[in-house]
Design a protein around this motif. Structure first.
Motif, PDB file in Angstrom:
ATOM      1  N   LYS A 154       0.854  -1.188   0.000  1.00 10.87           N
ATOM      2  CA  LYS A 154       0.000   0.000   0.000  1.00 10.87           C
ATOM      3  C   LYS A 154       0.891   1.240   0.000  1.00 10.87           C
ATOM      4  N   LEU A 155       0.594   2.204  -0.880  1.00  9.57           N
ATOM      5  CA  LEU A 155       1.465   3.371  -1.032  1.00  9.57           C
ATOM      6  C   LEU A 155       1.600   4.180   0.250  1.00  9.57           C
ATOM      7  N   GLY A 156       0.578   4.141   1.092  1.00  9.65           N
ATOM      8  CA  GLY A 156       0.659   4.877   2.348  1.00  9.65           C
ATOM      9  C   GLY A 156       1.789   4.406   3.246  1.00  9.65           C
ATOM     10  N   LYS A 157       2.288   3.184   3.004  1.00 11.75           N
ATOM     11  CA  LYS A 157       3.396   2.649   3.804  1.00 11.75           C
ATOM     12  C   LYS A 157       4.748   3.111   3.273  1.00 11.75           C
ATOM     13  N   VAL A 158       4.768   3.649   2.050  1.00 18.34           N
ATOM     14  CA  VAL A 158       6.041   4.095   1.466  1.00 18.34           C
ATOM     15  C   VAL A 158       6.340   5.502   1.986  1.00 18.34           C
ATOM     16  N   ARG A 159       7.414   5.635   2.736  1.00 14.48           N
ATOM     17  CA  ARG A 159       7.713   6.924   3.371  1.00 14.48           C
ATOM     18  C   ARG A 159       8.591   7.808   2.494  1.00 14.48           C
ATOM     19  N   LEU A 160       9.329   7.193   1.540  1.00 19.12           N
ATOM     20  CA  LEU A 160      10.325   7.952   0.796  1.00 19.12           C
ATOM     21  C   LEU A 160      10.596   7.297  -0.556  1.00 19.12           C
ATOM     22  N   PHE A 161      10.735   8.139  -1.596  1.00 23.00           N
ATOM     23  CA  PHE A 161      11.183   7.717  -2.918  1.00 23.00           C
ATOM     24  C   PHE A 161      12.489   8.460  -3.217  1.00 23.00           C
ATOM     25  N   GLU A 162      13.520   7.725  -3.613  1.00 26.32           N
ATOM     26  CA  GLU A 162      14.831   8.335  -3.841  1.00 26.32           C
ATOM     27  C   GLU A 162      15.323   8.018  -5.251  1.00 26.32           C
ATOM     28  N   SER A 163      15.669   9.063  -6.002  1.00 23.98           N
ATOM     29  CA  SER A 163      16.176   8.877  -7.354  1.00 23.98           C
ATOM     30  C   SER A 163      17.569   8.260  -7.320  1.00 23.98           C
ATOM     31  N   MET A 164      17.759   7.228  -8.155  1.00 23.02           N
ATOM     32  CA  MET A 164      19.061   6.576  -8.300  1.00 23.02           C
ATOM     33  C   MET A 164      19.342   6.434  -9.801  1.00 23.02           C
ATOM     34  N   GLY A 165      19.543   7.572 -10.481  1.00 23.76           N
ATOM     35  CA  GLY A 165      19.750   7.542 -11.924  1.00 23.76           C
ATOM     36  C   GLY A 165      18.452   7.228 -12.642  1.00 23.76           C
ATOM     37  N   ASN A 166      18.427   6.120 -13.389  1.00 27.88           N
ATOM     38  CA  ASN A 166      17.215   5.707 -14.094  1.00 27.88           C
ATOM     39  C   ASN A 166      16.280   4.896 -13.211  1.00 27.88           C
ATOM     40  N   TYR A 167      16.650   4.725 -11.957  1.00 28.82           N
ATOM     41  CA  TYR A 167      15.852   3.936 -11.027  1.00 28.82           C
ATOM     42  C   TYR A 167      15.356   4.825  -9.884  1.00 28.82           C
ATOM     43  N   VAL A 168      14.351   4.300  -9.171  1.00 26.87           N
ATOM     44  CA  VAL A 168      13.886   4.942  -7.939  1.00 26.87           C
ATOM     45  C   VAL A 168      13.882   3.893  -6.842  1.00 26.87           C
ATOM     46  N   ARG A 169      14.445   4.250  -5.688  1.00 29.77           N
ATOM     47  CA  ARG A 169      14.426   3.356  -4.536  1.00 29.77           C
ATOM     48  C   ARG A 169      13.234   3.717  -3.650  1.00 29.77           C
ATOM     49  N   LEU A 170      12.438   2.705  -3.292  1.00 28.77           N
ATOM     50  CA  LEU A 170      11.295   2.884  -2.405  1.00 28.77           C
ATOM     51  C   LEU A 170      11.679   2.460  -0.994  1.00 28.77           C
ATOM     52  N   TYR A 171      11.265   3.232  -0.010  1.00 29.75           N
ATOM     53  CA  TYR A 171      11.538   2.909   1.386  1.00 29.75           C
ATOM     54  C   TYR A 171      10.219   2.600   2.088  1.00 29.75           C
ATOM     55  N   PHE A 172      10.024   1.350   2.501  1.00 31.69           N
ATOM     56  CA  PHE A 172       8.855   0.976   3.294  1.00 31.69           C
ATOM     57  C   PHE A 172       9.241  -0.186   4.209  1.00 31.69           C
ATOM     58  N   ASP A 173       8.660  -0.198   5.407  1.00 29.99           N
ATOM     59  CA  ASP A 173       9.053  -1.182   6.421  1.00 29.99           C
ATOM     60  C   ASP A 173      10.586  -1.197   6.494  1.00 29.99           C
ATOM     61  N   ASP A 174      11.195  -2.376   6.378  1.00 29.95           N
ATOM     62  CA  ASP A 174      12.660  -2.428   6.345  1.00 29.95           C
ATOM     63  C   ASP A 174      13.154  -2.776   4.938  1.00 29.95           C
ATOM     64  N   GLN A 175      12.308  -2.509   3.931  1.00 32.11           N
ATOM     65  CA  GLN A 175      12.635  -2.843   2.548  1.00 32.11           C
ATOM     66  C   GLN A 175      13.062  -1.593   1.771  1.00 32.11           C
ATOM     67  N   LYS A 176      13.958  -1.792   0.776  1.00 31.01           N
ATOM     68  CA  LYS A 176      14.432  -0.684  -0.046  1.00 31.01           C
ATOM     69  C   LYS A 176      14.611  -1.145  -1.502  1.00 31.01           C
ATOM     70  N   PRO A 177      13.549  -1.628  -2.137  1.00 37.29           N
ATOM     71  CA  PRO A 177      13.691  -2.119  -3.507  1.00 37.29           C
ATOM     72  C   PRO A 177      13.878  -0.983  -4.510  1.00 37.29           C
ATOM     73  N   LEU A 178      14.475  -1.328  -5.654  1.00 37.31           N
ATOM     74  CA  LEU A 178      14.652  -0.407  -6.774  1.00 37.31           C
ATOM     75  C   LEU A 178      13.647  -0.736  -7.869  1.00 37.31           C
ATOM     76  N   VAL A 179      13.055   0.298  -8.494  1.00 37.39           N
ATOM     77  CA  VAL A 179      12.179   0.101  -9.646  1.00 37.39           C
ATOM     78  C   VAL A 179      12.725   0.929 -10.810  1.00 37.39           C
TER      79      VAL A 179
END
Length: 246
Positions: A154-179
């Motif tokens: 759920k997007l409400g759980k994502v506290r932060l989006f961080e640009s990493m070049g052509n990717y974005v890192r999502l921060y939620f719970d203890d996870q930090k996946p790249l999209v």
């Protein structure tokens, strides 16, 4: 909404029907135990919505949808397995409910349908579910895939989006996946009343802000729950104050 329940388990159909009694706008017009039963009912009754199991004898839920001729109803998948979430997204499902279905999650799904209908009523057009034009809010759930790992968050759980070049890192719970997506493209999809572009590299969830401090050159420093510290640039600080001030 005229609704069909399609599930090979009679007890699951009965339980879902019982839960749907809480939603007067949902009219259950029939039940089917498999695709062979469901397809003629869909053609004859023209339902607006399907609650559809995935694993069934004969054709599975995805194959059933591919067999429908003409307009496909809206779909909410109901399944005991979470590994089909990515494929469900490819079929533009409104939601993906894991069994046993909980009333609170079912309520979220019904609310999403009503939001879609409200948009249709007010604009005269129906946005394609899951299309790039749809603005996503805190109650929307999204599929995230990073390597072999997948999340349905759920997007409400994502506290932060961080640009990493052509990717974005999502921060939620203890996870930090790249999209694989640019921060600019992501910003266009997110509801600005919840998600704020803090600077060139970050979008923050306003509901996760714990502390705000003055910062260099007229900027601000925000601390998010969890400890992340993000600078709001001077230019964006002006927008931030305009957005959130009385």
């Amino acid at each position: 909404m005229k609704t069909l329940i399609i599930d090979d388990e009679r007890l699951a159909r009965n339980e879902l029907r019982r839960l749907l009694d809480n939603f007067p706008k949902i009219q259950v017009i029939g039940e089917a135990a498999d695709a062979n039963e469901a397809l003629p009912m869909i053609e004859e009754l023209e339902p607006d919505l399907l609650f559809l199991d995935i694993q069934m004898p004969g054709k599975n839920g995805f194959e059933l949808l591919q067999s429908i001729e003409g307009k496909t109803p809206e779909v909410i998948f109901t399944t005991a397995y979470d590994e089909y979430a990515i494929k469900a997204f490819e079929f533009n499902a409104l939601d993906y409910l894991l069994k046993p279905v909980e009333l609170a999650r079912l309520s979220d799904a019904i609310n999403r349908i009503e939001e879609e209908q409200h948009t249709t009523d007010s604009t005269g057009t129906t946005p394609a579910t899951g299309s790039p034009s749809k603005v996503l809010g805190e109650n929307d759930q999204v599929f995230v895939k990073d390597g072999e790992k997948c999340w349905f968050v759920k997007l409400g759980k994502v506290r932060l989006f961080e640009s990493m070049g052509n990717y974005v890192r999502l921060y939620f719970d203890d996870q930090k996946p790249l999209v694989l997506k640019s921060l600019n493209a992501l910003e266009d999809r997110l509801n600005p009343s919840t998600f704020f572009r803090a600077n060139r590299k970050h979008i923050i969830n306003l509901q996760w802000i714990e502390k705000i401090e003055p910062w260099f050159s007229g900027g601000l420093l925000v601390t998010l729950r969890g400890g992340d510290k993000i600078e709001i640039s001077r230019r964006q600080a002006i927008r931030f104050k305009d957005l959130l001030s009385l």
